[in-house]
Design an enzyme around this catalytic site. Sequence first.
Site, PDB file in Angstrom:
ATOM      1  N   CYS A  21      30.726  32.077 125.967  1.00 46.64           N
ATOM      2  CA  CYS A  21      31.813  31.976 126.772  1.00 46.64           C
ATOM      3  C   CYS A  21      30.962  31.119 128.251  1.00 46.64           C
ATOM      4  O   CYS A  21      29.975  30.982 128.347  1.00 46.64           O
ATOM      5  CB  CYS A  21      32.295  33.065 127.316  1.00 46.64           C
ATOM      6  SG  CYS A  21      30.995  34.143 128.394  1.00 46.64           S
ATOM      7  N   CYS A  68      28.394  33.163 130.038  1.00 41.00           N
ATOM      8  CA  CYS A  68      27.115  33.065 129.132  1.00 41.00           C
ATOM      9  C   CYS A  68      26.438  31.448 129.331  1.00 41.00           C
ATOM     10  O   CYS A  68      25.247  31.351 129.378  1.00 41.00           O
ATOM     11  CB  CYS A  68      27.294  33.385 127.874  1.00 41.00           C
ATOM     12  SG  CYS A  68      27.522  35.458 128.014  1.00 41.00           S
ATOM     13  N   GLU A  95      24.329  37.362 125.017  1.00 35.37           N
ATOM     14  CA  GLU A  95      23.662  36.409 125.432  1.00 35.37           C
ATOM     15  C   GLU A  95      23.109  36.870 126.717  1.00 35.37           C
ATOM     16  O   GLU A  95      21.797  36.490 126.987  1.00 35.37           O
ATOM     17  CB  GLU A  95      24.451  34.959 125.649  1.00 35.37           C
ATOM     18  CG  GLU A  95      24.903  34.410 124.522  1.00 35.37           C
ATOM     19  CD  GLU A  95      26.330  34.896 124.166  1.00 35.37           C
ATOM     20  OE1 GLU A  95      26.942  34.209 123.515  1.00 35.37           O
ATOM     21  OE2 GLU A  95      26.822  36.033 124.502  1.00 35.37           O
ATOM     22  N   HIS A 131      27.534  40.634 128.226  1.00 34.41           N
ATOM     23  CA  HIS A 131      27.402  39.906 127.023  1.00 34.41           C
ATOM     24  C   HIS A 131      26.210  39.949 126.097  1.00 34.41           C
ATOM     25  O   HIS A 131      25.161  40.010 126.794  1.00 34.41           O
ATOM     26  CB  HIS A 131      28.027  38.623 127.158  1.00 34.41           C
ATOM     27  CG  HIS A 131      29.429  38.745 127.573  1.00 34.41           C
ATOM     28  ND1 HIS A 131      30.314  37.436 127.531  1.00 34.41           N
ATOM     29  CD2 HIS A 131      30.066  39.752 128.129  1.00 34.41           C
ATOM     30  CE1 HIS A 131      31.487  37.849 128.188  1.00 34.41           C
ATOM     31  NE2 HIS A 131      31.519  39.012 128.323  1.00 34.41           N
TER      32      HIS A 131
END
Length: 142
Positions: free
Chosen positions: A69, A72, A41, A39
């Site tokens: 999320c 993350c 992040e 992701h």
Amino acid sequence: MQHSADGRHGPFGAVICKNEQIIAEGWNKVVSASDPTAHAEITAIRRACKQLNSIDLSGCTIYCSCEPCPMCLAAIYWAKLDKIVFAATHKDAAAAGFNDSYYYEEIGKSWEQRTLLWKQELRDEGRRVFEAWCLNPNKVEY
């Protein structure tokens, strides 16, 4: 921030700053890297840690295109970032087809109640590993 019009990077980006200077940026690479943990992040955290040669990002702020999320968010806590600034909410992401509601709900349950099957075995053996760690004079705590 780098992005891809071919649709392989997803609509997520993140930037990490320290002392108002950008030290790392990241974007979603889940599909292009065949990595469900890539992701924006996470990729930004990996780059920031490499840039600072540290796993401790205290004193840093992460700017995200969307509310992080649960994965993350946990990584942000583990990296000890000081602040999160985000644009869209997880509900906005869900409206675009990135629905994290299931994960938020699952994390709130005990492991016995989750839909993913859990089974504990060899607890004594597992605990011995931690006992050895605690006794190791060369351990690097984090």
